[in-house]
Design an enzyme around this catalytic site. Structure first.
Site, short mmCIF file in Angstrom:
data_model
loop_
_atom_site.label_atom_id
_atom_site.label_comp_id
_atom_site.label_asym_id
_atom_site.label_seq_id
_atom_site.Cartn_x
_atom_site.Cartn_y
_atom_site.Cartn_z
N GLY A 110 -12.97 -6.31 5.15
CA GLY A 110 -13.88 -6.01 6.25
C GLY A 110 -14.61 -7.54 7.07
O GLY A 110 -14.17 -7.14 8.10
N LYS A 158 -3.28 3.84 9.39
CA LYS A 158 -2.93 3.22 7.68
C LYS A 158 -3.12 3.44 6.83
O LYS A 158 -5.07 2.81 6.51
CB LYS A 158 -3.11 1.12 7.59
N GLY A 160 -13.91 -0.24 4.38
CA GLY A 160 -12.84 -0.83 2.76
C GLY A 160 -14.41 -1.64 2.59
O GLY A 160 -15.51 -2.28 2.44
N SER A 161 -13.63 -2.71 1.53
CA SER A 161 -14.24 -3.77 0.79
C SER A 161 -15.12 -4.19 2.25
O SER A 161 -14.56 -4.93 2.89
CB SER A 161 -13.56 -4.46 -0.19
N GLU A 167 -22.14 -4.95 -6.16
CA GLU A 167 -20.90 -3.77 -6.17
C GLU A 167 -20.15 -4.02 -6.84
O GLU A 167 -18.83 -4.30 -6.94
CB GLU A 167 -20.54 -3.46 -4.80
N CYS A 220 -19.35 4.57 -1.51
CA CYS A 220 -20.29 3.09 -0.84
C CYS A 220 -21.84 3.89 -0.89
O CYS A 220 -22.39 3.11 -0.83
CB CYS A 220 -19.79 3.01 0.34
N GLU A 234 -16.91 -0.06 7.89
CA GLU A 234 -17.88 0.53 6.64
C GLU A 234 -17.83 -0.43 5.38
O GLU A 234 -16.59 0.11 4.97
CB GLU A 234 -17.84 1.74 6.90
C1 UN1 Z 1 -17.98 6.60 1.28
O1 UN1 Z 1 -18.09 6.27 -0.14
O2 UN1 Z 1 -17.35 5.71 1.72
O3 UN1 Z 1 -22.45 10.32 1.04
C2 UN1 Z 1 -19.02 8.17 1.52
C3 UN1 Z 1 -21.68 10.37 0.87
C4 UN1 Z 1 -20.68 11.35 1.32
C5 UN1 Z 1 -19.92 9.98 1.67
C6 UN1 Z 1 -18.89 8.79 1.22
N1 UN1 Z 1 -21.04 12.49 2.19
O4 UN1 Z 1 -21.68 10.79 -0.35
#
Ligand code: UN1
Length: 525
Positions: A258, A200, A253-254, A410, A309, A275
């Protein structure tokens, strides 16, 4: 089910030129779901649109999935699992290898599609596709490894060994910020291990996933092995989560969403890999190379408009260099050029949508009200054509208290915050004191401090004299605390998520041997 756009040959990709977006996607033609090898419209009949965040233009009309579509996709994946798990892993690897080659050939088209749908600047979109290429080749190679172990048994004439089994139908829920790379982090290890997948994609970036899937189809992934249902998380995500025939959910996602996934999965004893958020920091010590640190901060805080992230949304700076760093950062930030990511002069593209734009601005305003000093930025950009899109001025706060809102929450936008400290020990303590734990970095010329930081930092990823972004796919990716739930993606650790260890004992002694009880040595027959 109504057939929608034919899979089409992905070689026709001419993304960014003419009417088409490439990958057989054309404005005015409904984009459907992939279920059991057919591109189909939802039984529910609803549609949704994906928009270019730089211009506000609608890119495509897509079919919005329902729980009934998820049911069909899971049934197709379940059926395909019966044969796919028996395809020799090296053969599965050959298909992924072809997909990797196709991704290389279409890299430019995919990147242009991504910039239009997601907004990130073209160089970064190419990097996102490259990350998927890397993962695809890495996992293709795993087709000829996928190793277990043979270990000695405590009894004579007996073997003990392990092998990886696929888990079954994988439910993959993916975000918009890395709309090709992150789906590949889930699809490639899942497929090489013999699982089948229902994905999805995020509703802001489904076309990127459509393009990736079309490449995998062309590479020879059989019907039903990879399925896609688009639509809201509350409908499509929930249906995947609750489906009794989906034993594993891989979610990025958030932290809010999560957490719901974790709770619902726990009730059903499902395996779940999460994640989620980050509040990553770059530590700048008094002995740091400030030129190097400056480049690392700009790249890590404002790359992808801060929507990673791994983004550096805090800079923990030694008070003796705070003034110099702040002054130089301010000057450089004010030179960053906002614009359409397709234009070569653009440093920073839009954020993903107007809703996120308002959320970011709301948090920045709350930070100012909270008493944190705003150095630059802090507004929605509206000059020229920027008003049509979702642009935020790159923003810097300073003198933030470690526990203030802007230093803890965040923001997921082009915003970073200087947090002054007086010592190395304080820097490490402040770095570790958030509810997240993804990535950290330290700039120092002192090798002893660098090693102490490697030991004492409690995030999943640590960089020395580099920013917080730029993780590579052959090593584990993931974080502690509110960032994850103990799983890792990428590298060998990523395979652990998508496989069950099976332990096999073979007793060739021809008699009953009782482990832990028959302790006397019996010579070989
Ligand atoms: C993400 O933002 O979820 O290390 C992944 C990094 C990228 C992956 C980010 N290779 O910033």
């Amino acid at each position: 089910m109504t057939q929608t756009q034919a899979p089409g040959s992905v070689t026709q990709g001419h993304n960014g030129h003419g009417n088409g977006l490439g990958f057989g996607i054309e404005t005015g033609k409904l984009v459907g779901h992939l279920i059991g090898g057919q591109w189909v419209e939802s039984t529910g009949g609803k549609h949704f649109q994906t928009t270019n965040p730089a211009t506000g233009e609608t890119l495509a009309d897509l079919s919005e999935g329902s729980a009934a579509d998820v049911d069909k996709a899971v049934a197709a994946a379940n059926k395909a699992f019966k044969s796919w798990r028996l395809v020799p892993a090296p053969k599965r690897g050959e298909i992924l290898f072809r997909a990797g080659q196709l991704l290389m050939e279409r890299k430019e088209d995919m990147a242009r599609l991504m910039t239009q749908e997601m907004g990130k600047v073209l160089a970064e979109a190419r990097g996102d596709v490259q990350e998927a290429i890397d993962m695809t080749f890495y996992m293709a190679g795993e087709g000829r490894r996928l190793a277990g172990q043979v270990v000695p048994s405590e009894l004579p004439n007996k073997w003990a060994m392990t092998m990886r089994d696929p888990v079954g139908v994988v439910g993959a829920i993916t975000p918009w910020n890395f709309p090709v790379a992150i789906p590949s982090w889930k699809i490639m290890p899942a497929l090489i291990a013999g699982n089948t997948v229902v994905i999805k994609p995020a509703s802001d970036t489904p076309l990127c996933v459509v393009a990736l899937i079309k490449i995998l189809e062309e590479a020879g992934v059989p019907a039903g092995v990879l399925n896609m249902v688009m639509g809201p998380g509350s409908v499509v995500g929930t249906a995947l989560l609750e489906h009794p025939d989906v034993p594993i959910i891989s979610f990025t996602g958030s932290t809010e969403a999560g957490t719901i996934v974790a709770v619902e999965a726990a009730k059903r004893l499902k395996r779940v890999s999460l994640e989620m958020g980050g509040k990553n920091a770059i530590i700048v010590m008094d002995d740091a190379d400030l030129d190097l640190a400056l480049e690392g901060i700009l790249w890590s805080a404002f790359g992808t408009s801060g929507q990673r992230c791994t983004a550096a949304s805090r800079v923990i700076v030694h008070r003796s260099v705070q003034g110099a760093l702040e002054e130089r950062l301010k000057a450089r930030i004010e030179q960053l050029r906002l614009g359409n990511g397709l234009d070569s002069g653009t440093d920073i593209g839009p954020v993903i949508n107007k809703g996120q734009l308002q959320r970011i601005h709301g948090m920045v305003q709350a930070g100012t009200k909270d008493g944190t000093r705003l150095v630059t930025g802090g507004s929605i950009a509206a000059g020229g054509d920027l008003g049509k899109g979702a642009f935020y001025t790159p923003t810097l706060f300073s003198d933030a208290k470690p526990d203030s809102m802007v230093a803890q929450e965040e923001i997921f936008g082009p915003v970073t915050t200087l947090v002054p400290v007086d010592s190395f020990a304080e820097a490490i303590a402040v770095n570790n004191a958030t509810k997240y734990g993804l990535s950290s970095s330290i700039y120092t010329a002192d090798v002893n401090k660098a090693f102490a930081a490697m030991r004492d930092i409690t995030t999943g990823i640590v960089y020395i004299n580099a920013g917080t972004i730029g993780a590579e796919i052959q090593v584990p990716f993931g974080g502690t605390r509110g960032t994850g739930n103990g799983h890792r993606e990428a590298g060998q650790a990523g395979l652990d998520t998508f496989t069950e260890w099976k332990t096999i004992y073979v007793d060739y002694s021809g008699k009953l041997q009782r482990a832990q009880i028959d302790l006397t040595e019996d010579p070989a027959p």
